[in-house]
Design an enzyme around this catalytic site. Structure first.
Site, PDB file in Angstrom:
ATOM      1  N   ASP A  29       0.820  -1.227   0.000  1.00 15.81           N
ATOM      2  CA  ASP A  29       0.000   0.000   0.000  1.00 15.81           C
ATOM      3  C   ASP A  29       0.851   1.273   0.000  1.00 15.81           C
ATOM      4  OD1 ASP A  29       0.715  -0.229   2.688  1.00 15.81           O
ATOM      5  OD2 ASP A  29      -1.267   0.331   3.447  1.00 15.81           O
ATOM      6  N   SER A  60     -14.693   3.753  26.883  1.00 15.98           N
ATOM      7  CA  SER A  60     -14.468   2.463  26.241  1.00 15.98           C
ATOM      8  C   SER A  60     -14.704   1.330  27.238  1.00 15.98           C
ATOM      9  CB  SER A  60     -13.024   2.368  25.722  1.00 15.98           C
ATOM     10  OG  SER A  60     -12.665   1.002  25.552  1.00 15.98           O
ATOM     11  N   GLY A 111      -4.986  -4.348  18.851  1.00 17.03           N
ATOM     12  CA  GLY A 111      -3.538  -4.457  18.679  1.00 17.03           C
ATOM     13  C   GLY A 111      -3.066  -5.785  18.111  1.00 17.03           C
ATOM     14  N   SER A 117      -8.253  -0.071  15.305  1.00 17.36           N
ATOM     15  CA  SER A 117      -8.199   1.400  15.254  1.00 17.36           C
ATOM     16  C   SER A 117      -9.078   1.928  14.117  1.00 17.36           C
ATOM     17  CB  SER A 117      -6.760   1.898  15.108  1.00 17.36           C
ATOM     18  OG  SER A 117      -6.139   1.378  13.950  1.00 17.36           O
ATOM     19  N   GLU A 149      -6.291   9.271  12.088  1.00 17.35           N
ATOM     20  CA  GLU A 149      -5.241   8.410  12.671  1.00 17.35           C
ATOM     21  C   GLU A 149      -3.854   9.020  12.464  1.00 17.35           C
ATOM     22  OE1 GLU A 149      -6.003   4.311  12.552  1.00 17.35           O
ATOM     23  OE2 GLU A 149      -3.944   3.708  12.921  1.00 17.35           O
ATOM     24  N   ASP A 161      -6.719   0.044   5.700  1.00 15.95           N
ATOM     25  CA  ASP A 161      -7.520  -0.364   6.861  1.00 15.95           C
ATOM     26  C   ASP A 161      -8.865   0.347   6.888  1.00 15.95           C
ATOM     27  OD1 ASP A 161      -5.206  -1.657   7.433  1.00 15.95           O
ATOM     28  OD2 ASP A 161      -4.749  -0.544   9.269  1.00 15.95           O
TER      29      ASP A 161
END
Ligand code: ADP
Ligand code: MG
Length: 355
Positions: A29, A60, A111, A117, A149, A161
Site C-alpha cells: 500500500d 471504552s 492491537g 483502530s 489516525e 484499513d
C-alpha cells in the site's frame, strides 16, 4: 457498563464498523500498489448522544476508561485521540459538531493487526453522520478516518484499513488500488473461508523494520525512475538494482502481480498457492517474518483442507491468515492451535470467532 450507566441518559444513535484482514497484497500500500482485504465478523459499536455540559465524554468498555475533553483542550492521547480526531476532521470539513457523549464497545481484538483502530474511527464517523444527519459517503469516511489516525494519533498508516472497514463485508474480498482508490468487490474463491491465528509474538521490531522497508522501496523506485514500485510489472526489472534493495523490490512487484492475478477470479487452490508464494516472498525477499510465524504458517499449510497460508500485517510477529475449505475453519484452527501451543508459543484463534 452501558451508555445509560455511564452518561445517565439513553443514546440518541448507534453505529458500527468491522475489523479487517488482508488476504493478499502485503507491504504494497505504501508503494501505491494493490491490496485484497476482507471484513471480519468482529465489530466495533459506538453509541452517541449530545452532551449537556459542553464537554466531550468518551468511554471504552474494553479499556474501562473514561476521557473528558473541554473546549480548547489539546489533543488527548490514547483511545480518545482516534475519536477526537474524527470530530475535528468533520469540523474541518465545515460541519458543526456539538459536544458528545460516546460509548465504545468492540469484539475486534485490540492491537492484533485486525485494525481495531480503523473500526473505531469508521464507527465513530458513521455515528456522527447519523447523529448530525449529514451527507458523507463511505469513501470520504475512510479518508477522514485515515487522516484522523495520521494527524491526531500519530500513526503513519496507509488507506487500506479504513477503506476495508468502511467498504468491505465478510462475504467478499475488496480489491483496492491504493493510488487511484479504484476498487472492486469480488466473491471469495468458491468453497473457501478465512482463518486468522495470532502467533502470540508481539510486533516489537515492526516500527523500525517498517520504516526501513519503506525507505528501501523509495530508493528502489528512485533508481528505477518511477513514481512508485507499483509502476513496475516485470520482476526482471529489479535484477539490475543493488543487492541490498533488489529483493525488497522483487517482493513488491511480485506481490502486486499476485493480487492482480487473484482479481481475475481464481480457484481456491490457486488463491492458496498465491498466498503461500506471498509468505515465501515476505520471508525470503522482504525479510519480515520470524520463526514463530514460519512455524505457524507451515503448520497451516500442511493441514488438510487448507488451500494456503501466510503472515498478515507488517510482520515481525502478529497474525497469520489462511484460506481453508468452507465449513472447516473452526476445526482446522483448533487443530492447528493445539499443535502450535505445543511448540511453546501462546497463540490465539481470532477468526472464526470461537469460544
Ligand atoms: P490494531 O491492529 O488493532 O488496529 P492499533 O495499534 O492500530 O492496532 O490500534 C489499537 C488502538 O486503537 C488501541 O490502543 C486503542 O487506542 C484504540 N482502540 C481500538 N479499539 C478500541 C476499543 N474498543 N476501545 C478503546 N480503544 C480502542
Ligand atoms: Mg490499526
Amino acid at each position: 457498563m452501558n451508555f445509560q450507566q455511564i452518561f445517565g441518559a439513553s443514546p440518541e444513535t448507534e453505529a458500527s464498523a468491522p475489523g479487517r484482514v488482508n488476504l493478499l497484497g502485503e507491504h504494497t500500500d505504501y508503494n501505491d500498489g494493490f491490496v485484497l482485504p476482507t471484513a471480519i465478523p468482529q465489530r466495533t459499536t459506538v453509541q452517541l448522544g449530545v452532551s449537556k455540559d459542553g464537554q466531550h465524554h468518551f468511554y471504552s468498555v474494553e479499556l474501562d476508561e473514561r476521557v473528558s475533553i473541554s473546549e480548547g483542550h489539546h489533543t488527548p492521547s490514547g483511545f480518545a485521540s482516534y475519536i477526537f480526531g474524527c470530530v475535528r476532521l468533520l469540523e474541518r470539513e465545515g460541519y458543526t459538531v456539538p459536544s458528545i457523549n460516546l460509548h465504545v464497545t468492540s469484539s475486534v481484538p485490540i492491537g492484533s493487526g485486525l485494525s481495531s483502530s480503523a473500526a473505531l474511527e469508521v464507527a465513530t464517523l458513521r455515528g456522527l453522520r447519523s447523529l448530525l444527519n449529514i451527507d458523507i459517503d463511505d469513501v470520504r469516511i475512510a479518508q477522514l478516518a485515515q487522516q484522523a489516525e495520521i494527524q491526531y494519533s500519530g500513526v503513519q498508516c496507509g488507506i487500506m484499513d479504513q477503506m476495508a472497514s468502511s467498504l468491505a463485508d465478510t462475504e467478499h474480498l475488496l480489491f483496492l488500488d491504493t493510488r487511484s482508490l479504484a476498487r472492486q468487490v469480488i466473491p471469495f474463491p468458491s468453497g473457501a473461508e478465512v482463518v486468522v491465528i495470532d502467533s502470540g509474538v508481539p510486533r516489537t521490531l515492526a516500527g523500525s523494520g517498517y520504516n526501513q522497508r519503506r525507505a528501501e522501496c523509495e530508493e528502489a523506485a528512485h533508481l528505477l525512475r518511477v513514481k512508485a514500485l507499483r509502476d513496475i510489472t516485470n520482476p526482471q526489472a529489479a535484477e539490475d538494482l543493488p543487492e541490498s534493495i533488489r529483493r525488497r523490490a522483487r517482493h513488491v512487484i511480485t506481490e502486486d502481480n499476485r493480487v492482480l492475478e487473484a482479481l481475475q477470479g481464481v480457484s481456491a487452490e490457486r488463491f492458496g498457492e498465491l498466498m503461500n508464494a506471498s509468505h515465501a516472498s515476505l520471508r525470503d525477499d522482504y525479510e519480515v517474518s520470524v520463526p514463530a510465524l514460519d512455524t505457524l504458517v507451515g503448520m497451516l499449510q500442511e493441514t488438510p483442507g487448507v488451500f494456503g497460508a501466510r503472515l498478515t500485517g507488517a510482520g515481525f510477529g502478529g497474525a497469520c491468515v489462511a484460506l481453508v475449505a468452507a465449513g472447516k475453519g473452526e476445526a482446522i484452527s483448533r487443530d492447528v492451535m493445539e499443535r502450535y501451543m505445543r511448540s511453546g508459543y501462546p497463540g490465539r484463534i481470532l477468526v472464526p470467532e470461537v469460544s
